[in-house]
Motif scaffolding. Sequence first.
Motif, PDB file in Angstrom:
ATOM      1  N   TYR A 129       3.260  -1.298  -6.609  1.00 43.41           N
ATOM      2  CA  TYR A 129       4.615  -0.750  -6.460  1.00 43.41           C
ATOM      3  C   TYR A 129       5.609  -1.783  -5.913  1.00 43.41           C
ATOM      4  O   TYR A 129       6.761  -1.835  -6.309  1.00 43.41           O
ATOM      5  N   ASP A 136       5.002  -5.445   0.193  1.00 47.21           N
ATOM      6  CA  ASP A 136       4.374  -4.505   1.142  1.00 47.21           C
ATOM      7  C   ASP A 136       3.132  -5.166   1.762  1.00 47.21           C
ATOM      8  O   ASP A 136       2.227  -5.604   1.048  1.00 47.21           O
ATOM      9  N   PHE A 172       0.556  -4.065   3.471  1.00 51.57           N
ATOM     10  CA  PHE A 172      -0.749  -3.456   3.214  1.00 51.57           C
ATOM     11  C   PHE A 172      -1.192  -3.710   1.767  1.00 51.57           C
ATOM     12  O   PHE A 172      -2.358  -4.015   1.496  1.00 51.57           O
ATOM     13  N   MET A 173      -0.240  -3.639   0.832  1.00 47.40           N
ATOM     14  CA  MET A 173      -0.596  -3.864  -0.569  1.00 47.40           C
ATOM     15  C   MET A 173      -0.979  -5.318  -0.841  1.00 47.40           C
ATOM     16  O   MET A 173      -1.670  -5.609  -1.812  1.00 47.40           O
ATOM     17  N   ASN A 206      -3.843   4.152  -3.921  1.00 46.03           N
ATOM     18  CA  ASN A 206      -2.944   4.182  -2.757  1.00 46.03           C
ATOM     19  C   ASN A 206      -1.870   5.283  -2.744  1.00 46.03           C
ATOM     20  O   ASN A 206      -1.514   5.795  -1.687  1.00 46.03           O
ATOM     21  N   ARG A 207      -1.349   5.648  -3.891  1.00 40.86           N
ATOM     22  CA  ARG A 207      -0.331   6.700  -3.971  1.00 40.86           C
ATOM     23  C   ARG A 207      -0.876   7.741  -4.934  1.00 40.86           C
ATOM     24  O   ARG A 207      -0.945   7.499  -6.138  1.00 40.86           O
ATOM     25  N   HIS A 230       5.572  10.397   0.056  1.00 34.80           N
ATOM     26  CA  HIS A 230       4.264   9.712   0.018  1.00 34.80           C
ATOM     27  C   HIS A 230       3.261  10.607   0.756  1.00 34.80           C
ATOM     28  O   HIS A 230       3.552  11.096   1.844  1.00 34.80           O
ATOM     29  N   ASP A 275       0.746   9.871   2.426  1.00 28.12           N
ATOM     30  CA  ASP A 275       0.407   9.330   3.743  1.00 28.12           C
ATOM     31  C   ASP A 275       1.503   9.627   4.772  1.00 28.12           C
ATOM     32  O   ASP A 275       1.223   9.788   5.956  1.00 28.12           O
ATOM     33  N   ARG A 289       0.004  12.149   7.484  1.00 31.86           N
ATOM     34  CA  ARG A 289      -0.169  11.454   8.774  1.00 31.86           C
ATOM     35  C   ARG A 289       0.754  12.063   9.814  1.00 31.86           C
ATOM     36  O   ARG A 289       0.377  12.244  10.968  1.00 31.86           O
ATOM     37  N   TRP A 338       8.089   2.574   5.612  1.00 29.83           N
ATOM     38  CA  TRP A 338       6.958   1.648   5.800  1.00 29.83           C
ATOM     39  C   TRP A 338       7.415   0.277   6.280  1.00 29.83           C
ATOM     40  O   TRP A 338       6.626  -0.661   6.319  1.00 29.83           O
ATOM     41  N   ASN A 356       2.649   3.711   9.810  1.00 27.69           N
ATOM     42  CA  ASN A 356       1.884   2.494   9.471  1.00 27.69           C
ATOM     43  C   ASN A 356       2.144   1.386  10.496  1.00 27.69           C
ATOM     44  O   ASN A 356       3.004   1.526  11.373  1.00 27.69           O
ATOM     45  N   ASP A 396      -3.367   1.173   9.534  1.00 23.60           N
ATOM     46  CA  ASP A 396      -3.657   0.092   8.570  1.00 23.60           C
ATOM     47  C   ASP A 396      -4.644  -0.924   9.151  1.00 23.60           C
ATOM     48  O   ASP A 396      -5.550  -1.360   8.473  1.00 23.60           O
ATOM     49  N   ASN A 442      -7.164   1.143   7.643  1.00 22.61           N
ATOM     50  CA  ASN A 442      -6.992   1.597   6.269  1.00 22.61           C
ATOM     51  C   ASN A 442      -7.693   0.516   5.451  1.00 22.61           C
ATOM     52  O   ASN A 442      -7.215  -0.615   5.355  1.00 22.61           O
TER      53      ASN A 442
HETATM   54  C1  BGC Z   1      -0.105   2.140   4.015  1.00 21.01           C
HETATM   55  C2  BGC Z   1       1.266   1.573   4.209  1.00 21.01           C
HETATM   56  C3  BGC Z   1       1.809   1.132   2.876  1.00 21.01           C
HETATM   57  C4  BGC Z   1       1.758   2.248   1.859  1.00 21.01           C
HETATM   58  C5  BGC Z   1       2.223   1.788   0.498  1.00 21.01           C
HETATM   59  C6  BGC Z   1      -0.072   3.239   2.981  1.00 21.01           C
HETATM   60  O1  BGC Z   1      -1.374   3.701   2.756  1.00 21.01           O
HETATM   61  O2  BGC Z   1      -0.594   2.652   5.238  1.00 21.01           O
HETATM   62  O3  BGC Z   1       1.242   0.489   5.091  1.00 21.01           O
HETATM   63  O4  BGC Z   1       3.146   0.686   3.042  1.00 21.01           O
HETATM   64  O5  BGC Z   1       0.448   2.743   1.774  1.00 21.01           O
HETATM   65  O6  BGC Z   1       2.109   2.803  -0.461  1.00 21.01           O
END
Ligand code: BGC
Length: 333
Positions: free
Chosen positions: A37, A41, A43-44, A117-118, A178, A180, A184, A209, A237, A268, A288
Motif C-alpha cells: 500500500y 510505512d 512496518f511494511m 496485513n489489511r 483499518h 487494526d 486494537r 499510523w 502502532n 509492532d 507484530n
Molecule cells: C501495523 C502498522 C502499519 C499498518 C499498515 C499494521 O498492522 O501495526 O504499523 O502501519 O499495519 O497497514
Amino acid sequence: MEEVIFLRKVFVTALILVLAFASCSFADGVKIGSCIYRFSDAFMLRFRNAMSSESTKEGAELVLADSQNDQATQDSQVDEFIANGVNVLIINPVDRMKSQSIIDKAKSADIPVVFINREPPASILSTYSKAYYVGAKAEESGIEAGEIIAAYFKSHPEADKNKDGKLQFVMLRGENGHQDMILRSRYSVEAISKAGIPPVEIAGAIANWDKLQAMNIMNAFIMSIGPENIEAVIANNDEMALGAVEALKANDYNKGSAEMYIPVVGVDANASALDAMDRGEMLGTVLNDADGQGAAAVKLAVMLAKGQDVSKEVTDGKYIWIPYQKIARGEKK
Ligand code: BGC
Ligand code: CA
C-alpha cells in the motif's frame, strides 16, 4: 489537471513495472507480483524484507510495487502484473473495502491472490476460491497492549496521578477503517477494564499510523490537557507511540525522571520502538510478526502458483493467522 497527474502516475507506474520486469529475467520459477500500500510505512518495510528473503529461499521471483497509498495506482499495477504474466499476486490493499476489483482481476486471469496485513471483508474474500488472507488477529494485539498498561498501573500506584482509581488515557489511532485501528482501539480499552481498572479516554485522534502526525497531535493534547493530567498513551502502532514520545520529551517528560513519566504503549516491535524501550522512554509494545507473516504469505503464494493443495496450511479454507507477542519494558528479545 487532475487527469494529467493521474495519467502521469499511471505512466510512471507502468514504467517502473516494465523496468522491474526487464531487470529480472524470469526463468521457470514462480513469478510473484506484489503491491504494497505504501513503501514508506515502517512496518511494511519489515514485511517487504521478509517476503524478499523468503522468495530467495523458495527460488521464486518477487516483483514489488509501491502503491503510494492510492487505490487507482494499485489497480493499474495489478493489471500490469497480470499482463506481464505473474503466476500469483500478493496484495496489501490500499483500501481493504475495495478489494473486490483486485479479486475480479485475479479471477478473470485465473491466478491466485494472497492478501496481507489489511483484511478484506469475508463477503469479498468469499467471491473467489483462490483468494486468501495472511495476517494477525487484531484483537489479540489490542488485548496485549491493554494488559501491558494494566499491569503497569497495578504495580505503580503513583501512575494514578489524580488518585481516582481510574485510568485517564490518550488514544492515538491508525488509519480510519483499518481492522487494526478498529479492533486494537476497542480491545486495549476492554482489557484494561477487564483487569479491574476503569478506563477514561480523555483525548483521542486519528494519526494514520504516522509518527509526525502523532507527534503534532500529542503536542496539542499536552498543551490543552496538561501532561500532569495524562496517565497513559495508547497508540495503535509503534510509529505513533514514538511520535507521542517525541512530544513528551520536548516537554521534559519520559527523560528519566520518575515524576515526569507517562507510560506509552504501541504495537509492532519495530527496532526503533525496542530501542526507545531500552532507553526507558516507552513502556511496551506487542510484536507484530512481520517475518512470520511475510514468510507465510510467500510460501502460500508459491504453493498456490504450483497448484499444490493448501488445505492443511489454512484455517476456514482461506486464512493463515500469525500470533502476536507481548513485549513489556526490559523484556527485549
Ligand atoms: C501495523 C502498522 C502499519 C499498518 C499498515 C499494521 O498492522 O501495526 O504499523 O502501519 O499495519 O497497514
Ligand atoms: Ca486516574
